[in-house]
Design an enzyme around this catalytic site. Sequence first.
Site, short mmCIF file in Angstrom:
data_model
loop_
_atom_site.label_atom_id
_atom_site.label_comp_id
_atom_site.label_asym_id
_atom_site.label_seq_id
_atom_site.Cartn_x
_atom_site.Cartn_y
_atom_site.Cartn_z
N TRP A 153 0.85 -1.19 0.00
CA TRP A 153 0.00 0.00 0.00
C TRP A 153 0.88 1.23 0.00
CZ3 TRP A 153 -2.02 4.07 2.97
CH2 TRP A 153 -1.47 4.23 4.23
N ASP B 173 5.84 -4.73 2.90
CA ASP B 173 6.03 -5.61 4.04
C ASP B 173 7.09 -6.66 3.73
OD1 ASP B 173 4.14 -4.28 5.45
OD2 ASP B 173 2.52 -5.70 5.06
N ASN C 207 -3.95 0.03 5.28
CA ASN C 207 -2.81 -0.65 5.89
C ASN C 207 -3.23 -1.77 6.81
OD1 ASN C 207 -3.63 0.57 8.22
ND2 ASN C 207 -1.92 2.01 8.34
#
Lengths: 181, 142
Positions: A109, A128, A156
């Site tokens: 994101w 991530d 998120n």
Amino acid sequence: MLFKWLDKKTEQASRKSARITSRRSFVATLGTAVIGGSALPLLPVWRSNAHASNQSDMLPQEVSPGDDPGDPNSCEYWRYCAIDGYLCSCCGGTKTSCPPGTQMSPITWIGTCRNPADGKDYIISYNDCCGKSACGRCQCIRNENDTPAYLPANSNNINWCSGGPADVVYNCSTAIVLGVN
Amino acid sequence: MRENNSAVILAALLMLIGPAAIADEQRAKANYMLNCQGCHTADGSGHQGRNIPTLKNYMGKFLKVEGGREFLIQVPGAAQALLSSEQLAELTNWMLREFDPKSLKDNFIPYQTQEVHQLRQHKVIDFTPVRSSLVKKIELLP
């Protein structure tokens, strides 16, 4: 004429090799080649292309934001304005790279944060790192400009590791500058 | 004197047009990053493992089949993006030129604000079968 010369040279070479080498030495050399050849892939060389698909093209590249003030190990660092998770910079990685043993999710994101150095809004990709259990250090929940889960492109609260190459397990988050808004 | 005037006017026009065109491209690029790139990735290749379709060398093919031009705007990621119709038109045109210029060679008509605005009014409830039927048509293209 030519064949005679070739015969002579071959004979000389084989007699010489028979004189100075033993049959065992051939076996020893062959053994070294076989064992050495099979051990070569075990050496710690960079094998980023060893995956089924090469991911490096898909991962975001950091664009320098110029002055970059603050401490990347602190939640207050400017580019963490919309982060929700553990800081990779506290977990063996850096603000833009994953700790050893984890893989970066290519799906992520993206939001914006204002750089206090120049007052401009920079586009930040919160990729991530996945594949090892949660890091647990430097948890930061700032959530600025985060959208609800029904607008998933900017949310998120999604586990962006899910379905990626290292699958679901979330370890930590990076914050990569993509450009100026 | 007359020549001087036209030169000044030309220079002024260039100053107006030049930066405006660049600003729009930068805005389109930033809008792509903020609204699309998270899933479709920086080079538009998407992510097969998560059923995120590729835009690269593919997106423009939708314009060649019936219903495809509408679909590119009505697909939820586009229609529901937090963007004005003007910026969505600009973004879609930018994406087509950036990711699939090959498919655009024969007379591409860029999306206009009004067209995008009207297309967005019509919600496609279940877009998966719509997409697969379009992809089937694309596969039959010569």
